[in-house]
Design a protein around this motif. Structure first.
Motif, PDB file in Angstrom:
ATOM      1  N   ARG A  66      40.261  30.924  36.689  1.00  0.00           N
ATOM      2  CA  ARG A  66      40.651  32.286  36.338  1.00  0.00           C
ATOM      3  C   ARG A  66      39.707  33.302  36.949  1.00  0.00           C
ATOM      4  O   ARG A  66      40.136  34.333  37.474  1.00  0.00           O
ATOM      5  CB  ARG A  66      40.674  32.449  34.811  1.00  0.00           C
ATOM      6  CG  ARG A  66      40.985  33.895  34.397  1.00  0.00           C
ATOM      7  CD  ARG A  66      41.353  34.007  32.955  1.00  0.00           C
ATOM      8  NE  ARG A  66      40.288  33.526  32.085  1.00  0.00           N
ATOM      9  CZ  ARG A  66      40.386  33.434  30.757  1.00  0.00           C
ATOM     10  NH1 ARG A  66      41.518  33.783  30.164  1.00  0.00           N
ATOM     11  NH2 ARG A  66      39.388  32.996  30.028  1.00  0.00           N
ATOM     12  N   SER A  67      38.441  32.990  36.915  1.00  0.00           N
ATOM     13  CA  SER A  67      37.461  33.909  37.499  1.00  0.00           C
ATOM     14  C   SER A  67      37.701  34.087  38.998  1.00  0.00           C
ATOM     15  O   SER A  67      37.667  35.204  39.522  1.00  0.00           O
ATOM     16  CB  SER A  67      36.048  33.391  37.239  1.00  0.00           C
ATOM     17  OG  SER A  67      35.089  34.218  37.866  1.00  0.00           O
ATOM     18  N   LEU A  68      37.983  32.973  39.698  1.00  0.00           N
ATOM     19  CA  LEU A  68      38.212  33.053  41.142  1.00  0.00           C
ATOM     20  C   LEU A  68      39.501  33.794  41.480  1.00  0.00           C
ATOM     21  O   LEU A  68      39.548  34.632  42.388  1.00  0.00           O
ATOM     22  CB  LEU A  68      38.254  31.645  41.743  1.00  0.00           C
ATOM     23  CG  LEU A  68      36.928  30.859  41.723  1.00  0.00           C
ATOM     24  CD1 LEU A  68      37.179  29.430  42.182  1.00  0.00           C
ATOM     25  CD2 LEU A  68      35.897  31.528  42.612  1.00  0.00           C
ATOM     26  N   VAL A  69      40.583  33.487  40.742  1.00  0.00           N
ATOM     27  CA  VAL A  69      41.858  34.095  41.086  1.00  0.00           C
ATOM     28  C   VAL A  69      41.852  35.586  40.794  1.00  0.00           C
ATOM     29  O   VAL A  69      42.485  36.381  41.496  1.00  0.00           O
ATOM     30  CB  VAL A  69      43.015  33.392  40.356  1.00  0.00           C
ATOM     31  CG1 VAL A  69      43.089  33.774  38.899  1.00  0.00           C
ATOM     32  CG2 VAL A  69      44.345  33.697  41.045  1.00  0.00           C
ATOM     33  N   GLU A  70      41.142  36.006  39.758  1.00  0.00           N
ATOM     34  CA  GLU A  70      41.099  37.430  39.444  1.00  0.00           C
ATOM     35  C   GLU A  70      40.253  38.201  40.444  1.00  0.00           C
ATOM     36  O   GLU A  70      40.468  39.391  40.645  1.00  0.00           O
ATOM     37  CB  GLU A  70      40.590  37.630  38.021  1.00  0.00           C
ATOM     38  CG  GLU A  70      41.607  37.162  36.969  1.00  0.00           C
ATOM     39  CD  GLU A  70      41.083  37.280  35.553  1.00  0.00           C
ATOM     40  OE1 GLU A  70      39.867  37.531  35.398  1.00  0.00           O
ATOM     41  OE2 GLU A  70      41.884  37.120  34.612  1.00  0.00           O
TER      42      GLU A  70
END
Length: 571
Positions: A66-70
């Motif tokens: 989630r951190s990477l995709v955001e």
């Protein structure tokens, strides 16, 4: 009516409908849908892992992903924001998305953009790579193999713009009965093979090139045909005994009687047509070689020559067969339009001429019949102007209304359906030219998803065009039938058909109800039954028979039966 989707240009597809032969068969009739559709991309970008409702949020990798995709927008999901099935993401599926993030990060590094991954993100990525190393290796191996196979297919493919479709029909048939001076036929084995090249250059246009070979017999006087064996003297091989896939002029070209004719399984061009959209709702077409029936969608479910009805009588309303040869001989050259007035209303029209490539007529071989009996030139000679209005008021009902105006250099209709149609003004010489106004209607009502009631009616009003005689006549035909889907086994179909073949019902002036004085007039009737067995997706076998009562409108003729076992291969 079958629909084929041709993905010519990436995601842009060309949607076409093919009637009869479908099957391009394969393509006895063209129903062209001018609408272009974008194949909906099943994967869409999402901006947060929390939008992927079936990814397990309790897994540590979820938070990292989630951190990477955001930050980088690098995960793809389905438009409904799920991975389908309401289940947790598998490790392989997760690796697929992780691989997308790795590719995105590499792009950012290569581009040297300002938002390069931070040290923390790089550490997270390394941990994810270690956790899913096996899945990533499998994924990349599959991608490499797929790229290799794709490159091989691109190098070896037939064409980037053309699709090849084919149909081969083998049939055993035999005729019993016929005229008093005729004979039962031997059991014969006939075939017809068609190859169709379907091409689009822009994704919006359509070029159809059809090649055909067959081994049917029948010269200008019908010699060697089933029709002439049963009913001697059947000129132009026309008659009520013809099969659905039998050529109208098997071994000669009616445009040029001096030709030596076609041999068994000689290859001939039987269709050449180019269609392109002028507007969103209007398409135009030009066709150097076409059957008149190609311009109009088939309404009856019996029209597929390789899969449904066994007789020529049952497939189409006779009005759309006026002046239309088949199988590389007697073909017209024409042009016309397709106007999609509304989703439920369709209007089509064409002008066609069977003598378009002839520069001049030759000397007479019979009184008033030249060596080019149909005339010469695109705007003279024998021609037809025809239109069809198709209406679908409700989902279960299809209606077609037909009109045709035609001129014939000799005393024929050119439908191939009966001997009466080849003596349009009864009792008058072949050399009398005629003009014809034809009207017809066809209806199919799908009573249930598996049962359809279908029928047509047609009338031909024939008048002398020479001024040498004062003559007119009227011919009519009608048909009613039941079509059944999924009979006994899914995929199988059956048909039961009854009707009146073309028959002269009125004659005025110098014309006569009788073709000759010996005829004992009686209304002819046609009864047909068949059952198609779908062996596989590509192979079907259709046994059946049709029976002719008072064949050719002559009570002296015996009741005639044509038995057929047809095997069809589509590829």
């Amino acid at each position: 009516m079958k629909k084929y989707r041709l993905p010519f240009l990436g995601r842009v597809g060309l949607s076409i409908s093919i009637v009869g032969c479908a099957s391009l068969g394969i393509m006895p009739a063209i129903a062209f849908d001018t609408s272009l559709t974008e194949d909906s991309d099943p994967m869409g970008q999402v901006t947060s892992v929390s939008q992927l409702t079936d990814v397990d949020p309790n897994h540590w990798a979820f938070q990292a992903l989630r951190s990477l995709v955001e930050r980088y927008g690098c995960i793809e999901g389905y438009p409904d924001r799920t991975y389908r099935g309401n289940r947790a993401l598998t490790r392989y599926e997760f690796a697929t998305q992780l691989n997308a993030c790795l590719d995105r990060v590499q792009e950012l590094i290569a581009a040297a953009v300002a938002d390069l991954p931070s040290k923390e993100d790089i550490a997270t990525i390394r941990r994810l790579q270690e956790e899913f190393a096996a899945e990533l290796a499998t994924l990349r191996g599959r991608v490499d193999g797929l790229e290799t196979r794709t490159a091989r297919l691109e190098a070896q493919q037939f064409s980037t713009t053309t699709k090849l479709r084919g149909q081969a029909i083998f049939a055993i048939n035999q005729g019993f009965g016929g005229a008093p001076n005729g004979d039962d036929t031997q059991t014969i084995f006939v075939d017809r093979v068609r190859l169709n090249l379907i091409t689009s250059f822009s994704g919006k246009d359509l070029l159809i090139t059809g090649l055909q070979a067959h081994n049917f017999r029948g010269n200008a006087f019908g010699e060697g045909s089933v029709q002439n064996t049963l009913f001697p003297g059947s000129t132009l091989t026309s008659g009520m005994s013809k099969l659905s896939f039998e050529p109208q002029f098997p071994e000669f070209d009616p445009k040029d009687l001096s030709r030596s004719g076609f041999g068994n399984n000689d290859i001939a061009l039987y269709k050449l047509l180019y269609l392109f959209p002028a507007t969103d709702r209007l398409s135009l077409f030009v066709a150097p070689a076409v059957e008149v029936s190609d311009a109009f969608p088939a309404i009856t479910p019996f029209a597929d020559e390789g899969q449904e009805a066994l007789s020529r009588f049952a497939g189409y309303n006779p009005v759309v067969r006026v002046s239309g040869g088949t199988s590389g001989s007697g073909l017209a050259s024409g042009a016309g339009f397709i106007w999609n007035i509304a989703p439920q209303v369709d209007l089509r029209a064409l002008y066609a001429n069977v003598t378009a490539n002839l520069t001049s007529s030759g000397p007479d071989v019979l009184p008033s019949v030249s060596v080019n009996p149909l005339g010469a030139g695109f705007f003279s000679g024998s021609y037809v102007a025809a239109a069809q209005l198709t209406i679908k008021p409700v989902k279960s009902l299809d209606i077609a209304l037909n009109y045709a105006h035609s001129y014939h250099e000799i005393n024929i209709l050119g439908t191939g359906l009966s001997q009466a149609s080849e003596n349009a003004l009864g009792g008058l010489p072949l050399g009398i030219p005629v003009h014809v106004n034809s009207v017809g209607g066809t209806l199919t009502w799908r009573v249930t998803p598996k049962v359809a009631l279908s029928g047509y009616g047609a009338a031909f009003f024939v008048d002398d065009s020479s001024g040498r005689v004062d003559a007119s006549s009227t011919l009519t035909s009608w048909m009613a039938g039941l079509h059944f889907k999924d009979v006994l086994i899914g995929g199988n179909s059956a048909g039961l058909i009854f009707g009146q073949p073309l028959f002269r019902v009125a004659a005025d002036g110098d014309a006569s109800l009788k073709a000759n004085a010996d005829v004992d007039r009686a209304t002819p009737y046609h009864l047909e039954a068949y059952y198609r067995i779908q062996i596989s997706d590509n192979i079907s076998v259709t046994p059946g028979a049709f029976v002719l009562f008072n064949p050719e409108g002559d009570k002296r003729n015996d009741t005639t039966t044509i038995g057929v076992i047809r095997t069809t291969f589509n590829f």
